[in-house]
Every structure is written in C-alpha cells, then in structure tokens.
Design a protein around this motif. Structure first.
Motif, PDB file in Angstrom:
ATOM      1  N   CYS A 314      16.794  -5.776  16.470  1.00  0.00           N
ATOM      2  CA  CYS A 314      17.993  -6.338  17.124  1.00  0.00           C
ATOM      3  C   CYS A 314      17.702  -7.277  18.276  1.00  0.00           C
ATOM      4  O   CYS A 314      18.628  -7.880  18.807  1.00  0.00           O
ATOM      5  N   THR A 318      22.007  -9.249  20.051  1.00  0.00           N
ATOM      6  CA  THR A 318      23.002 -10.293  19.783  1.00  0.00           C
ATOM      7  C   THR A 318      23.871 -10.008  18.540  1.00  0.00           C
ATOM      8  O   THR A 318      25.099 -10.096  18.614  1.00  0.00           O
ATOM      9  N   ILE A 336      10.541  -4.143  21.309  1.00  0.00           N
ATOM     10  CA  ILE A 336      10.189  -4.604  22.672  1.00  0.00           C
ATOM     11  C   ILE A 336      11.103  -3.916  23.696  1.00  0.00           C
ATOM     12  O   ILE A 336      12.335  -4.089  23.666  1.00  0.00           O
TER      13      ILE A 336
HETATM   14  C1  LIG Z   1      13.566 -12.485  14.061  1.00  0.00           C
HETATM   15  S1  LIG Z   1      13.721 -11.536  15.508  1.00  0.00           S
HETATM   16  C2  LIG Z   1      15.429 -11.121  15.457  1.00  0.00           C
HETATM   17  C3  LIG Z   1      16.049 -10.705  16.761  1.00  0.00           C
HETATM   18  C4  LIG Z   1      17.572 -10.649  16.808  1.00  0.00           C
HETATM   19  N1  LIG Z   1      18.138 -10.026  15.649  1.00  0.00           N
HETATM   20  C5  LIG Z   1      18.160 -12.036  17.008  1.00  0.00           C
HETATM   21  O1  LIG Z   1      18.880 -12.542  16.157  1.00  0.00           O
HETATM   22  O2  LIG Z   1      17.916 -12.613  18.084  1.00  0.00           O
HETATM   23  C6  LIG Z   1      12.879 -10.083  15.078  1.00  0.00           C
HETATM   24  C7  LIG Z   1      12.844  -9.013  16.160  1.00  0.00           C
HETATM   25  O3  LIG Z   1      12.202  -7.865  15.611  1.00  0.00           O
HETATM   26  C8  LIG Z   1      11.398  -7.250  16.608  1.00  0.00           C
HETATM   27  N2  LIG Z   1      10.425  -6.452  15.866  1.00  0.00           N
HETATM   28  C9  LIG Z   1       9.301  -6.851  15.233  1.00  0.00           C
HETATM   29  N3  LIG Z   1       8.737  -5.832  14.546  1.00  0.00           N
HETATM   30  C10 LIG Z   1       9.539  -4.746  14.731  1.00  0.00           C
HETATM   31  C11 LIG Z   1       9.510  -3.397  14.277  1.00  0.00           C
HETATM   32  N4  LIG Z   1       8.542  -2.974  13.465  1.00  0.00           N
HETATM   33  N5  LIG Z   1      10.510  -2.579  14.643  1.00  0.00           N
HETATM   34  C12 LIG Z   1      11.493  -3.015  15.474  1.00  0.00           C
HETATM   35  N6  LIG Z   1      11.576  -4.272  15.938  1.00  0.00           N
HETATM   36  C13 LIG Z   1      10.615  -5.139  15.587  1.00  0.00           C
HETATM   37  C14 LIG Z   1      10.867  -8.419  17.411  1.00  0.00           C
HETATM   38  O4  LIG Z   1      10.479  -8.015  18.694  1.00  0.00           O
HETATM   39  C15 LIG Z   1      12.089  -9.358  17.416  1.00  0.00           C
HETATM   40  O5  LIG Z   1      12.919  -9.103  18.539  1.00  0.00           O
END
Ligand SMILES: C[S@@+](CC[C@H](N)C(=O)[O-])C[C@H]1O[C@@H](n2cnc3c(N)ncnc32)[C@H](O)[C@@H]1O
Length: 457
Positions: A314, A318, A336
């Motif tokens: 998430c 957002t 994070i």
């Molecule tokens: C593409 S971003 C999307 C963030 C948010 N949904 C947005 O639209 O701004 C992917 C997010 O996944 C988080 N992330 C990566 N690997 C993850 C995991 N295994 N479990 C949870 N979160 C993770 C990253 O830190 C990042 O904030």
C-alpha cells in the motif's frame, strides 16, 4: 548464418520489444536494434552477440517511419530514460499497448481484452522525483547528471523533458553551490568524498519541495550556508535531509536520515486527499496519471460501501484511502515502516476512520492480518513492485477467494505471469494500460479479476 559483432546488416524492423527497441530477424536469429520502429528498414551494426539474440544499433535509416520525430533531447540516447523519444506520442502509446498484448500472449492469455491505453494530456515535465548522481569527471571536476545507460558514467543534463522544471532548477542551483564552495563530492573509483546524489521530491499541487543530499560521510563543508542559500532562494523548499549511504552499492538511498531543515516531510494532494510524503516512502512519480490509474482501479472495484477491502503493497496508503469512502473497512499492508506511519497519518489527516495499516511483508503477515481481524475481504487491490507477486501470496489469495482482485502493475511481464497463475480461480475480464511514464518504455496496467462461480448441480 551466425551474425558477428562489428558486422553490418540491412534488416527490416518487424516489431518492438519490451524496452521499446526494434526487433529484426536474420534467419530466425533475433536482433534488437535500438531506437528503431516497426516498419523501418535500417543498416544495423552488431554490437553484442548472445546465444539466441544480438544487440545492434542503426547506423543508417534506409526506410524511415513517418512516426519518427525531431529528437528534442540531446541526452536521451545515452541516458536511456526516454527510450521512445524519437517517436511521436501516439506511436509510443501503440507500442505500449502492443507490449502488453505480447506479454499476455506469451502466457496464452490472448482472450483477455486490452483496453486502449489511458494517455497523458500533456506528457512533459511530469516527474515529481528527480535523482541526480554527483561524481568526478575525467578532468577531476565535480559533475552532476544522470548515469549513462548500463554504466556509472555521469552525463550532464541540460533540460530534462520529463522532470519537473522547478525541481531541475533547485538541483542545478544546489550543485552550483556545492561546486563553487568546493564541497566534497563522491568519487566512485576511490569510494571517498561526501555528496553522492541530489534528490528532489515535489508536491505538484502544493509546490512543496523536499531536498535530499545522499552522503557518504558527515563532512559537508558550509552545510549551514547551503541550507540558508537554498531555502532563501527557493521558499518552496520545505525540508532538507541528509541521507547516509556508505555502502558501495547501486541502491541510491541508505536507511539513516538526518533532518537539517524543516520537518522531514512534504505534503501533496491526489484527488480530494492530502498525503504526507517521507524521504524513504514510495509515492507514484506521475501524480496526474496516478489519479487516472486509481480512478480506473476504483471503477473496476465497483465498491458499494459494504465491502471489506485489502490494499496490499500500500505504500503511504494512497489506494486504500481513495477506496475508504466507498468501503466498509480497509486494511493495508506495506513493508517500509515509515510508509506505514505515513499511511496511518494520512488516514488521520483526511478524517478517515475505516482504514488500518500494517507493517510487514505481504507474504508473511497477510494471513495473520486476516485472522487477527477475523475478516473475509470481498475486494483485494494488489500493487506489487516490478517482480510481481510471489507464489506464497498467490496461494493465500486463491485460498482467501475474494470476489474481486484489482491488480495494479508496473511490469506487464510479471502481471501476465501472475494472471496466468490466478486464472484457475478467476475470470480475468480486462487489462487497461495507463501511460504513467510517457516516452519511456515503461507501462503501468490495471486489471480486474472476478471469482469464478462454482455451479452446483
Ligand atoms: C509499486 S509500489 C505501490 C505503492 C502504492 N500502492 C502506491 O500506489 O503508491 C509497491 C510498494 O510495495 C512495497 N513492497 C515491496 N515488497 C513488499 C512486500 N513483500 N510486502 C509488502 N510491501 C512490499 C514497496 O515498499 C512499495 O511501497
């Protein structure tokens, strides 16, 4: 016939690949020809030969596509950012739609409808995050710019067509101050020196700027004067942060931040909602298209106010916050820690009481979050990083069987792979590409899946 490095061949470009590069065939052997487009005939110089494909560059365009345009950037060929800058915007959109279709076809998902890509009205200066490396050039002078493609050579950038203009000005002035005051910059060869990167994040609606100096040590000469100079010249700069990265790594940011001006964060708006952004938190880099993406995702979810919703991966909350108005309850998961704190605070700032956010890896904490809250979500949004969903998460989702999964993806290859794994339980209705990163070869997608109904006889 085996192609050889250094030889020239006249080839027809028959398609465009996942990086936007032209594809040609010589006796079934694939040649990727940079900066060419389907329909062209070019003289290609072979640069590198692998077992089943080769890389080449076009040294002469023999039959030129009418979709080629004047190249309005002197650095794009070397920096590799806007790899489609040589084409008119509509053609870049066609290439991206084709890319998505090709990825789906690879997994025999030809039956999924790919809707027309959501284009950007003004596809320029759209990026809200700039990250420029600093280093030492061949003559021993400090330099700032972008890394050349697949290398760590820094090439100066005059005027980047996709970065926010004010961010570029602030970065240039910050660098001028550093240079004229002989402030130490990082030397990748000796691993010595102080400033490694300048990062600027801007809230495009609030005009609030965060300046991050990524440093290798704590020896910024004239730090106080730097802060005074920048904040006096640019009142938009609300916070300045030192981020410590002492590792010999390609990763830009380290874990430790020190605020040297302001509160350590900025705000921005997406739609009706206000968001707090911290230095390490993910925040979509094209806010205009982000709204279009979220609106599409929400329309796919068609929430009625009764649903329990998961927002997986998430970030700063957002999507969940966008969905909260039309959901009974939202649960977000993000790895994070600071982003989760931001998400919780963002819910508060926007007066949202029906959204909770949890910190951890989706694959490891999703089952606990479900058990602890005793929930059976009807709608799940997933927005994973480029590598897509891992098998464990796919297994949990299949078991959980929400009525709808809305999958947001920045990588059509892993999206297609994951859709193919979920199709056993889900009808995949359609995929809508969104042009989040105009003129680059990247494409965002949003897709909706509905749980297959078991027919009882
Ligand atoms: C593409 S971003 C999307 C963030 C948010 N949904 C947005 O639209 O701004 C992917 C997010 O996944 C988080 N992330 C990566 N690997 C993850 C995991 N295994 N479990 C949870 N979160 C993770 C990253 O830190 C990042 O904030």
């Amino acid at each position: 016939m085996q192609v050889k490095k250094g030889e020239e061949y006249i080839v027809d470009i028959i398609d465009n690949g996942l990086d936007g590069e032209g594809i040609a065939k010589i006796n079934d052997f694939t040649i990727f020809v940079a900066q060419t487009v389907k329909g062209e005939k070019v003289k290609a110089l072979i640069l590198k030969v692998n077992k089943s494909y080769a890389f080449a560059k076009a040294i002469e365009i023999i039959e030129k596509s009418e979709n080629r345009v004047y190249e309005d950037c002197s650095t794009y060929r070397r920096c590799g950012g806007c790899s489609l800058r040589y084409l008119d915007y509509d053609t870049t959109l066609d290439i991206k739609e084709e890319m998505v279709k090709n990825c789906l076809n690879k997994f025999k998902l030809n039956n999924i409808k790919v809707k027309p890509i959501i284009a950007m009205g003004n596809p320029f200066n759209y990026r809200n995050k700039l990250q420029y490396p600093l280093g030492i050039d061949r003559n021993g002078n400090a330099i700032m710019g972008v890394f050349a493609k697949r290398s760590h050579e820094i090439i100066p950038v005059e005027n980047c067509k996709i970065q926010n203009s004010l961010s570029q000005q602030v970065a240039k002035d910050a660098f001028e101050f550093i240079k004229s005051n002989n402030i130490s910059v990082y030397n990748e060869a000796s691993l010595n020196g102080t400033i490694r990167h300048i990062i600027i994040r801007i809230g495009v609606i609030t005009n609030e700027i965060m300046l991050i100096l990524v440093v290798n040590d704590n020896n910024i000469k004239k730090e106080k004067e730097f802060v005074e100079y920048i904040t006096h010249k640019y009142p938009e700069v609300k916070t300045i942060i030192k981020n410590y990265n002492t590792k010999n790594t390609n990763v830009i940011l380290g874990d430790k931040n020190e605020i040297i001006y302001g509160d350590g964060y900025i705000y921005d708006y997406l739609g009706d909602y206000k968001f707090k952004i911290s230095p390490l938190s993910f925040y979509q880099t094209n806010p205009v298209q982000t709204e279009a993406l979220y609106n599409k995702a929400l329309s796919y979810a068609s929430l009625t106010g009764k649903e329990t919703v998961l927002d997986l991966y998430c970030g700063i909350g957002t999507i969940g916050i966008f969905a909260s108005k039309k959901a009974k309850q939202v649960y977000g998961i993000e790895v994070i820690e600071n982003a989760v704190k931001d998400a919780q605070e963002n819910a508060k700032i926007n007066g949202i009481k029906n959204a909770n956010f949890y910190c951890g890896e989706v694959e490891n904490i999703l089952s606990d979050v479900i058990d602890k809250n005793n929930i059976k979500p009807e709608v799940v949004f997933v927005d994973p990083p480029r590598k897509g969903l891992d098998n464990k998460t796919i297994g949990i989702l299949k078991e959980l069987s929400p009525q709808k999964i809305v999958y947001i993806s920045c990588n059509p290859a892993t999206l297609a792979r994951d859709l193919s794994l979920l199709q056993e339980k889900y009808n995949i209705e359609e995929v809508t590409p969104v042009d989040m990163f105009p003129y680059t070869s990247h494409v965002e997608c949003v897709s909706v899946m509905k749980l297959k109904q078991i027919v009882k006889h």
